[in-house]
Scaffold this motif. Structure first.
Motif, PDB file in Angstrom:
ATOM      1  N   UNK B  50      21.618  35.899  65.594  1.00 52.80           N
ATOM      2  CA  UNK B  50      22.830  35.303  65.013  1.00 52.80           C
ATOM      3  C   UNK B  50      23.277  36.098  63.794  1.00 52.80           C
ATOM      4  N   UNK B  67      27.102  29.674  57.326  1.00 52.60           N
ATOM      5  CA  UNK B  67      27.220  29.386  58.758  1.00 52.60           C
ATOM      6  C   UNK B  67      25.904  28.853  59.304  1.00 52.60           C
ATOM      7  N   UNK B  70      25.415  25.337  58.096  1.00 50.97           N
ATOM      8  CA  UNK B  70      26.283  24.416  58.833  1.00 50.97           C
ATOM      9  C   UNK B  70      25.752  24.149  60.239  1.00 50.97           C
ATOM     10  N   UNK B  71      25.224  25.190  60.864  1.00 51.96           N
ATOM     11  CA  UNK B  71      24.801  25.003  62.246  1.00 51.96           C
ATOM     12  C   UNK B  71      23.539  24.136  62.327  1.00 51.96           C
ATOM     13  N   UNK B  73      23.678  21.282  60.951  1.00 51.69           N
ATOM     14  CA  UNK B  73      24.206  19.927  60.799  1.00 51.69           C
ATOM     15  C   UNK B  73      25.170  19.637  61.931  1.00 51.69           C
ATOM     16  N   UNK B  74      24.637  19.413  63.128  1.00 55.38           N
ATOM     17  CA  UNK B  74      25.452  19.354  64.345  1.00 55.38           C
ATOM     18  C   UNK B  74      26.498  18.241  64.354  1.00 55.38           C
ATOM     19  N   UNK B  75      26.293  17.198  63.558  1.00 56.93           N
ATOM     20  CA  UNK B  75      27.229  16.074  63.615  1.00 56.93           C
ATOM     21  C   UNK B  75      28.404  16.230  62.669  1.00 56.93           C
ATOM     22  N   UNK B  76      28.284  17.225  61.836  1.00 53.06           N
ATOM     23  CA  UNK B  76      29.343  17.428  60.862  1.00 53.06           C
ATOM     24  C   UNK B  76      30.589  18.030  61.507  1.00 53.06           C
ATOM     25  N   UNK B  77      31.694  17.882  60.786  1.00 51.96           N
ATOM     26  CA  UNK B  77      32.941  18.494  61.261  1.00 51.96           C
ATOM     27  C   UNK B  77      32.805  20.007  61.252  1.00 51.96           C
ATOM     28  N   UNK B  78      33.484  20.588  62.214  1.00 52.73           N
ATOM     29  CA  UNK B  78      33.389  22.019  62.378  1.00 52.73           C
ATOM     30  C   UNK B  78      34.446  22.753  61.551  1.00 52.73           C
ATOM     31  N   UNK B  81      33.217  25.644  59.308  1.00 57.89           N
ATOM     32  CA  UNK B  81      32.916  26.836  60.092  1.00 57.89           C
ATOM     33  C   UNK B  81      34.210  27.599  60.377  1.00 57.89           C
ATOM     34  N   UNK B  82      35.202  26.840  60.779  1.00 59.18           N
ATOM     35  CA  UNK B  82      36.501  27.413  61.055  1.00 59.18           C
ATOM     36  C   UNK B  82      37.054  28.132  59.825  1.00 59.18           C
TER      37      UNK B  82
END
Lengths: 141, 141
Positions: B50, B67, B70-71, B73-78, B81-82
């Motif tokens: 990655x 990144x 963030x990855x 925390x799967x339930x969080x808004x993306x 990341x965007x």
DNA sequence: GCTTGAAGCTACAGCGGCTGTAGATCGTAT
DNA sequence: ATACGATCTACAGCCGCTGTAGCTTCAAGC
């Protein structure tokens, strides 16, 4: 006679950068006041302007050193100068190609993601799995 | 369990780079053999892949760190990341613009020179006199 | 002539992102 | 048992600056 700060302002350079250039032998050791402060003449101003302009065009300090050396030999063939500039152009072109590939890949990646949750984020997925890429975006450029 | 050299080969990374990533906390401290050599599992392999892929796309180590966080925390808004990816895209685009200006300037400069001697070289002249430039090619890009 | 405050001085550390070195130790195949 | 490659730590170096600390000097105003 110009103080280092004046030279800096006139050429858009930081004072430390000028001293750095002196340290690495790109700028000559200038004269000094009795108190030890550097004083510059027009020749140094021109030289620094040349350096800064070449830097803006992306030339490395090593290339600039060569260009400055060459420009001290007015009777010599200009082929070597040309070669240095050509090389720089080729490097810029190569970086453009790589950057353009990056741009496309990033755009594709961002465009693909319409998820809400991190768990479904296509961006992270693409980053995780190289296979999902089209181009082989090698270096950063 | 993979030795560091194997991990390096599989991901196209230098061994020292992996150790560097560990040092700055981007890669976790792996298990060790009795003799003290690092041994890695699949999770580390994925993580390194990655990282390398994101590096190839020009993301900074700081951005990659975000990144990766963030990855986890799967339930969080993306959205975040965007945002990181968008920022990277904008930076790439900005660099493209600057590099393209450089390319044009270099081309013009090289094209202008049909002299033999350094004394008459247009390339050096342009470098000497910023006024002869069309664009204001700011940074290197 | 004296004071003040900006500008200069040296020396050195730090940035990002690795890369290379030296000299010792470990792991594995024969 | 030995040989040899891989790994270990610690640290320096790359590019091109930039910033810091703790001094000294310069030039303008009184």
């Amino acid at each position: 006679m110009l103080a280092i700060g004046t030279l800096a302002k006139r050429t858009g350079t930081k004072v430390q950068t000028i001293r750095y250039y002196e340290q690495i032998g790109l700028m000559p050791e200038p004269g000094r006041t009795d108190g030890g402060q550097r004083r510059y003449g027009d020749a140094e101003l021109d030289r620094l302007a040349f350096i800064r302009h070449a830097r803006q065009l992306g030339f490395s300090l090593e290339a600039i050193r060569e260009l400055l050396d060459l420009s001290d030999m007015p009777d010599r063939s200009c082929a070597q100068v040309d070669a240095i500039a050509q090389k720089q152009l080729r490097e810029v072109e190569a970086r453009l190609v790589r950057l353009e590939a990056l741009r496309i890949e990033l755009q594709r990646m961002i465009g693909a993601c319409n998820a809400d949750r991190v768990a479904d984020c296509r961006i992270l997925e693409v980053l995780r799995d190289h296979e999902e890429c089209l181009a082989d975006h090698a270096a950063t450029g």
